[in-house]
Scaffold this motif. Structure first.
Motif, mmCIF file in Angstrom:
data_model
loop_
_atom_site.group_PDB
_atom_site.id
_atom_site.type_symbol
_atom_site.label_atom_id
_atom_site.label_comp_id
_atom_site.label_asym_id
_atom_site.label_seq_id
_atom_site.Cartn_x
_atom_site.Cartn_y
_atom_site.Cartn_z
ATOM 1 N N ASP A 83 0.833 -1.205 0.000
ATOM 2 C CA ASP A 83 0.000 0.000 0.000
ATOM 3 C C ASP A 83 0.866 1.252 0.000
ATOM 4 O O ASP A 83 1.894 1.319 0.670
ATOM 5 N N ARG A 84 0.409 2.252 -0.726
ATOM 6 C CA ARG A 84 1.098 3.549 -0.735
ATOM 7 C C ARG A 84 0.528 4.408 0.388
ATOM 8 O O ARG A 84 -0.690 4.478 0.575
ATOM 9 N N PRO A 114 -3.965 8.614 -1.885
ATOM 10 C CA PRO A 114 -4.981 8.344 -2.899
ATOM 11 C C PRO A 114 -4.386 7.938 -4.247
ATOM 12 O O PRO A 114 -3.298 8.369 -4.622
ATOM 13 N N GLU A 115 -5.129 7.119 -4.927
ATOM 14 C CA GLU A 115 -4.701 6.650 -6.245
ATOM 15 C C GLU A 115 -4.464 7.836 -7.170
ATOM 16 O O GLU A 115 -5.272 8.768 -7.223
ATOM 17 N N GLY A 116 -3.361 7.800 -7.874
ATOM 18 C CA GLY A 116 -3.028 8.864 -8.811
ATOM 19 C C GLY A 116 -2.224 9.997 -8.213
ATOM 20 O O GLY A 116 -1.645 10.793 -8.950
ATOM 21 N N ALA A 296 -7.708 13.292 -3.142
ATOM 22 C CA ALA A 296 -8.457 12.381 -4.009
ATOM 23 C C ALA A 296 -9.368 13.137 -4.961
ATOM 24 O O ALA A 296 -9.599 12.699 -6.096
#
Length: 340
Positions: A83-84, A114-116, A296
């Motif tokens: 996990d990041r 968050p993703e990205g 996000a």
């Protein structure tokens, strides 16, 4: 693993890069491979002895960072290897901060990235964004959490809009629906504050700041996010609305203030002091969750386009990175610790 350490207080020359064995996470702890580490004023102030004697024989600096979960200890829920994450208050009451390749932290000091969102973004959150959140959420009748619309109809004055906390306050206040006015000291810094999302900027070196802000907000402002109370607090009293809040998070330019009791009484305002180390875990967690939500939503970024220029240093140049922050570098100083 490589780690930046110091064993005595002093200027940035006390920092050195050494090899250390990584620790294993215990119960409720997570080990993170740090990709990027942020450098904040609090880091060099601790290193220089401004916060007192060293609490540990050897200290790894760095409250903020972003990376990948490398191992989890017993009892950890919500995070897994791979996990990041981004950190907050990594060095608080601990000897090991984020200026190292692997750091073990309590799970409550970590938040999913968050993703990205880039590691640059993650390492730039922590102290600046959590401080800004606290400053924006302690007002009478105001929200204690931030989300779109939470500050709708309110006006926020951010002193020092080109600084890291000022930048975070502008981005978060704008995301929450406030009208944002930022004070700056130059045209270049005005461009940065505007890029962060400020609706208006006022150069405090040109003309009367109170008149200029009153021209933009005739009824005054609801919240002041203040970095330099010694110089600005008397102006803040003249600008804040009745029952407004002046949130003070730093003492740039002086350690003492003088106020007229009579003049200050009439505001019914509150002075909210902001120091993350004692705000409590509930406030820290709420802030981290809200900041992550803003990221996000794409409402919080870093780099020139978001008003926060980035300055990258390799881990081996941690001393130069500390010196840059101490010298007042405009933007965010980051250490490149390991490959993504």
């Amino acid at each position: 693993m490589r780690a930046v350490v110091y064993t005595q207080t002093g200027d940035s020359s006390v920092l050195e890069v050494v090899e250390r064995e990584p620790a294993d996470p215990g119960r409720g702890e997570v080990r993170v491979r740090i990709v990027r580490a942020g450098v904040n004023p609090t880091d060099w102030k601790f290193r220089a002895g401004g916060m007192g004697e060293l609490a540990f024989p050897e200290v790894v600096p760095g409250q903020d960072g972003a990376g990948v979960v490398d191992a989890v200890g017993p009892g950890v829920e919500g995070l897994a290897v791979g996990d990041r994450v981004w950190t907050m208050l990594a060095q608080h009451q601990r000897p090991g901060g984020t200026a190292q390749e692997l750091v073990v932290l309590p799970v409550e000091h970590l938040t999913a990235l968050p993703e990205g969102a880039s590691y640059d973004v993650g390492a730039s959150l922590g102290v600046p964004a959590i401080t800004a959140h606290r400053a924006l959420t302690t007002s009478e009748g105001g929200p204690d959490r931030l989300a779109p619309g939470a500050l709708a109809g309110r006006t926020v004055l951010v002193a020092g809009g080109a600084g890291a906390v000022g930048n975070a306050a502008i981005q978060l206040a704008r995301w929450a629906g406030a009208t944002v006015i930022a004070t700056v000291s130059s045209d270049d810094k005005a461009r940065l504050a505007t890029a962060a999302g400020a609706h208006h900027t006022v150069n405090y070196r040109e003309g009367d700041t109170v008149d200029a802000v009153r021209g933009l907000a005739p009824d005054g402002v609801d919240i002041v996010v203040e970095v330099a109370p010694a110089q600005n607090l008397r102006d803040d009293v003249r600008l804040v609305k009745p029952r407004g809040t002046v949130a003070i998070y730093a003492n740039n330019g002086g350690d003492e203030v003088t106020l007229s009791i009579r003049e200050t009484f009439s505001t019914n305002a509150r002075f909210q002091w902001v120091l993350l180390y004692t705000v409590g875990q509930a406030a820290l967690r709420a802030a981290a969750d809200d900041v992550a939500a803003a990221v996000a939503d794409g409402a919080f970024g870093v780099g020139e386009d978001h008003g926060l220029p980035l300055h990258h240093f390799p881990l081996e140049q941690a001393a130069e990175a500390h010196a840059a922050v101490e010298a007042g570098a405009v933007g965010k100083v980051l250490l490149d610790v390991s490959d993504a």
